[in-house]
Scaffold this motif. Structure first.
Motif, PDB file in Angstrom:
ATOM      1  N   TYR A 105      32.754 -19.301  16.689  1.00 54.10           N
ATOM      2  CA  TYR A 105      32.825 -18.016  17.381  1.00 54.10           C
ATOM      3  C   TYR A 105      34.255 -17.762  17.862  1.00 54.10           C
ATOM      4  O   TYR A 105      34.853 -18.601  18.509  1.00 54.10           O
ATOM      5  CB  TYR A 105      31.858 -18.022  18.568  1.00 54.10           C
ATOM      6  CG  TYR A 105      32.114 -16.929  19.577  1.00 54.10           C
ATOM      7  CD1 TYR A 105      32.051 -15.595  19.198  1.00 54.10           C
ATOM      8  CD2 TYR A 105      32.422 -17.234  20.893  1.00 54.10           C
ATOM      9  CE1 TYR A 105      32.305 -14.584  20.120  1.00 54.10           C
ATOM     10  CE2 TYR A 105      32.669 -16.222  21.815  1.00 54.10           C
ATOM     11  CZ  TYR A 105      32.609 -14.904  21.414  1.00 54.10           C
ATOM     12  OH  TYR A 105      32.860 -13.920  22.330  1.00 54.10           O
ATOM     13  N   HIS A 106      34.782 -16.624  17.499  1.00 57.03           N
ATOM     14  CA  HIS A 106      36.088 -16.215  18.020  1.00 57.03           C
ATOM     15  C   HIS A 106      35.924 -14.918  18.794  1.00 57.03           C
ATOM     16  O   HIS A 106      36.065 -14.877  20.004  1.00 57.03           O
ATOM     17  CB  HIS A 106      37.099 -16.082  16.866  1.00 57.03           C
ATOM     18  CG  HIS A 106      38.438 -15.555  17.281  1.00 57.03           C
ATOM     19  ND1 HIS A 106      38.894 -14.318  16.918  1.00 57.03           N
ATOM     20  CD2 HIS A 106      39.407 -16.114  18.047  1.00 57.03           C
ATOM     21  CE1 HIS A 106      40.098 -14.130  17.449  1.00 57.03           C
ATOM     22  NE2 HIS A 106      40.428 -15.193  18.127  1.00 57.03           N
ATOM     23  N   HIS A 107      35.578 -13.853  18.087  1.00 53.95           N
ATOM     24  CA  HIS A 107      35.234 -12.611  18.768  1.00 53.95           C
ATOM     25  C   HIS A 107      34.002 -12.049  18.058  1.00 53.95           C
ATOM     26  O   HIS A 107      33.640 -12.534  16.993  1.00 53.95           O
ATOM     27  CB  HIS A 107      36.401 -11.615  18.707  1.00 53.95           C
ATOM     28  CG  HIS A 107      36.699 -11.167  17.307  1.00 53.95           C
ATOM     29  ND1 HIS A 107      37.543 -11.870  16.463  1.00 53.95           N
ATOM     30  CD2 HIS A 107      36.242 -10.125  16.569  1.00 53.95           C
ATOM     31  CE1 HIS A 107      37.593 -11.261  15.289  1.00 53.95           C
ATOM     32  NE2 HIS A 107      36.820 -10.202  15.322  1.00 53.95           N
ATOM     33  N   THR A 108      33.370 -11.052  18.648  1.00 59.02           N
ATOM     34  CA  THR A 108      32.199 -10.456  18.012  1.00 59.02           C
ATOM     35  C   THR A 108      32.660  -9.481  16.937  1.00 59.02           C
ATOM     36  O   THR A 108      33.324  -8.486  17.233  1.00 59.02           O
ATOM     37  CB  THR A 108      31.321  -9.737  19.056  1.00 59.02           C
ATOM     38  OG1 THR A 108      30.961 -10.680  20.056  1.00 59.02           O
ATOM     39  CG2 THR A 108      30.061  -9.180  18.409  1.00 59.02           C
ATOM     40  N   ALA A 109      32.329  -9.785  15.695  1.00 57.68           N
ATOM     41  CA  ALA A 109      32.750  -8.932  14.588  1.00 57.68           C
ATOM     42  C   ALA A 109      32.079  -7.554  14.690  1.00 57.68           C
ATOM     43  O   ALA A 109      30.971  -7.442  15.203  1.00 57.68           O
ATOM     44  CB  ALA A 109      32.382  -9.588  13.264  1.00 57.68           C
ATOM     45  N   HIS A 147      26.390 -11.740  14.762  1.00 56.71           N
ATOM     46  CA  HIS A 147      27.641 -12.031  14.054  1.00 56.71           C
ATOM     47  C   HIS A 147      27.719 -13.489  13.622  1.00 56.71           C
ATOM     48  O   HIS A 147      28.675 -13.892  12.977  1.00 56.71           O
ATOM     49  CB  HIS A 147      28.848 -11.643  14.914  1.00 56.71           C
ATOM     50  CG  HIS A 147      28.908 -12.307  16.244  1.00 56.71           C
ATOM     51  ND1 HIS A 147      29.795 -13.282  16.540  1.00 56.71           N
ATOM     52  CD2 HIS A 147      28.150 -12.144  17.357  1.00 56.71           C
ATOM     53  CE1 HIS A 147      29.605 -13.687  17.796  1.00 56.71           C
ATOM     54  NE2 HIS A 147      28.614 -13.010  18.307  1.00 56.71           N
ATOM     55  N   SER A 198      39.413  -7.092  12.589  1.00 57.13           N
ATOM     56  CA  SER A 198      38.407  -6.263  13.274  1.00 57.13           C
ATOM     57  C   SER A 198      39.015  -5.122  14.070  1.00 57.13           C
ATOM     58  O   SER A 198      38.652  -4.908  15.237  1.00 57.13           O
ATOM     59  CB  SER A 198      37.589  -7.146  14.223  1.00 57.13           C
ATOM     60  OG  SER A 198      36.970  -8.195  13.532  1.00 57.13           O
ATOM     61  N   PHE A 244      43.842 -12.493  20.264  1.00 54.68           N
ATOM     62  CA  PHE A 244      42.884 -11.772  19.413  1.00 54.68           C
ATOM     63  C   PHE A 244      43.273 -11.838  17.942  1.00 54.68           C
ATOM     64  O   PHE A 244      42.426 -11.925  17.059  1.00 54.68           O
ATOM     65  CB  PHE A 244      42.797 -10.314  19.902  1.00 54.68           C
ATOM     66  CG  PHE A 244      41.935  -9.415  19.060  1.00 54.68           C
ATOM     67  CD1 PHE A 244      40.612  -9.720  18.795  1.00 54.68           C
ATOM     68  CD2 PHE A 244      42.452  -8.227  18.533  1.00 54.68           C
ATOM     69  CE1 PHE A 244      39.816  -8.874  18.027  1.00 54.68           C
ATOM     70  CE2 PHE A 244      41.666  -7.380  17.768  1.00 54.68           C
ATOM     71  CZ  PHE A 244      40.344  -7.701  17.511  1.00 54.68           C
TER      72      PHE A 244
END
Lengths: 371, 371
Positions: free
Chosen positions: B246-250, B34, B65, B228
């Motif tokens: 990086y925030h969350h895994t797309a 990602h 997402s 989120f």
């Protein structure tokens, strides 16, 4: 604009891991309706297989329709009521994210810190819970993806129970990769991700809640702040029996993929999967040590699926990772937070945890490092 | 446990719609990381194509997402601060859901009601905003999926602007199916879903925010309650340039699918897609009227892609839908809420909006109803 044809990579970072062709092909099966009886039957199978993967009998075991971060938020938004005191163990990035979640849910966070790369200290947790008799929840990360350290979930849950606390456990990187026993260890709320040791595509977050945890959710004085993640509503769709109340449209094809990955986990056997991750780690470790590359995490608490290693002195972090990616289509992970520029994270997760990958990764690293 | 092989259905309910094989096959392409530069390039293309689909230049245009309900929550959780007064128009299920979102974000909801099957009344909105000078946001559903009524988004946004209100618009069922012009109409925050007129798999929610809306998010006094969905953080990952935090895994593979569906929308042309939905509706309408089946929604506000029709007297709703599903693998939608048991919802969305489907649906209905 043209169709996007991704390069074919070997994924040995902190996730997503390589996805087995069986799982990719399951994802491309024809979409059906989210209330179709055939789909509802598949949902039940997903729940049954997830229960086995988590080693739990919890009825409320299901995948949240969004990535792991949303699974984390599902736990905190449902279990933390405004004013609740929550003890959060921080030994890496994801403990810090838990703290953010507690505060945004209106909770009061008490932090227990351990160094990056170390496990959560049961002694510190014991002390902190003893000093905070009004704490309601203990939250910690089982497998810290930012460091590769594994904490002793069983012992931490024992301590929490002694102090009448519920537990929230991050198992994003542990599910399917190392021993994890939700019921035996007495975990109350747990969340994971699909893109790590389950070898599935990213986008879903398996969660499980004990009856004790659900009681707290059912008896909240205030509504859960998130409508989308409110377990009281989600339960109506993922609940028992043939009747499902529409809540949101489930990500149908992503669930096909998760179903297939769980079928494959069943075929291999859960304990065999744990053993495979360990054995691949041993092979990778032998090769890395031969090259003089050292591990960040002590062997007794090291996650086999997430290998944090010190970048050798004088080596240009970004240049090496770029060359691995551009010349060999091999992805390894960069360091996060305190470890940025100092550490590589080599993942051996799910379908990536195989000898072909270990050998390839070692050879490619040797080439690029001129070892 | 066995692999799951879904039946091959024709999806003519309220969504998901039939997914084109090109989109399913895009979804099965190899997963990459990602943060992979190749993936970041694809993200930029998705943003560019979404801007076109929404008819906007908003920099903050991207897919959340998670499904449409999470897109809705992204708008409300970010834009509503505790105590904010929000005027919510309710003419079906999704207006009611907006109210839930306002309240859970700590806002004060003022309701404007119209009958199910009717459009939102601009006169009532004007009156309500005039009587509530402290209102900060007007929220309404452009295309009510529970009834098939289309509201006049352009006029409603004009009224909101006159009263210094931001607008939040539900375009889950309208995007790609009927005229929608975010910039020209002055919409401040909008969310949609991938599984309707974009013909993609469910699981993502395209959203777009004006600069005025983002200013409100940036200047909040309190943190967004959802980590989120916090746009301040999500922007770091979906933002401009090559640097992505990086925030969350797309959900990588789901984004491949959305990319492909947007490429196909571009190939067809946005206005051509709108015209196709209209022309298929005309054909379906002619056939249904021949069978004596009447429409719930007046023609001037009727959505071509969501056809709510009265169940003929004496006909067993569930039995007919079961027979269509079991004998012909054809899914049409049941009525929701007030319309349960009284109404069928026949979808003509995206790839489902084609003459083959219209003819098949009419013939199958005739058979089952013995017409």
């Amino acid at each position: 604009m043209q169709s996007f044809n991704p390069p074919v990579r070997t994924l040995m970072g902190p996730g997503p891991s390589d996805v087995h062709p069986r799982i990719l092909s399951a994802m491309a099966r024809p979409t059906i309706g989210h209330l179709d009886p055939a789909f509802v039957g598949m949902m039940d199978e997903v729940k049954t297989m997830l229960k086995h993967a988590f080693q739990t009998e919890n009825a409320m075991t299901m995948p949240v329709s969004a990535p792991g971060s949303a699974g984390m938020e599902t736990c905190f938004a449902n279990l933390v009521e405004p004013g609740d005191k929550v003890v959060v163990c921080i030994n890496g990035v994801f403990g810090m994210r838990m703290k953010e979640n507690v505060e945004r849910a209106g909770g009061v966070c008490v932090e227990v810190h351990d160094d990056w790369g170390k496990a959560v200290s049961p002694e510190k947790v014991e002390e902190t819970l003893a000093a905070n008799a009004d704490a309601k929840i203990l939250a910690f990360v089982h497998a810290e993806t930012s460091t590769g350290a594994c904490s002793d979930a069983k012992t931490l849950c024992e301590i929490a129970r002694k102090h009448d606390c519920l537990t929230i456990v991050d198992a994003v990187t542990s599910l399917g990769g190392v021993e994890l026993r939700v019921d035996e260890w007495g975990i109350d709320a747990i969340y994971s991700g699909t893109q790590k040791c389950l070898s599935c595509t990213p986008g879903l977050s398996p969660v499980s809640f004990s009856e004790k945890a659900l009681d707290k959710v059912r008896n909240r004085k205030t509504k859960v702040q998130s409508w989308f993640l409110d377990l009281n509503l989600v339960m109506g769709y993922w609940g028992q029996g043939a009747k499902r109340a529409y809540h949101h449209t489930a990500p149908i094809n992503a669930l096909y993929a998760l179903h297939e990955s769980l079928v494959m986990l069943h075929e291999e056997g859960l304990e065999n999967a744990w053993a495979r991750h360990k054995s691949m780690h041993d092979k990778l470790k032998a090769g890395l040590e031969e090259m003089g590359i050292g591990f960040v995490v002590d062997e007794d608490i090291r996650l086999p699926q997430l290998n944090s290693v010190w970048i050798p002195e004088g080596v240009d972090d970004a240049a090496v990772r770029s060359e691995l990616l551009n010349t060999y289509n091999l992805e390894i992970g960069a360091g996060l937070g305190d470890f940025a520029g100092k550490v590589w994270r080599i993942g051996l997760m799910g379908f990536s945890a195989k000898e072909e990958n270990v050998l390839f990764c070692l050879s490619a690293l040797k080439k690029v490092l001129n070892k």
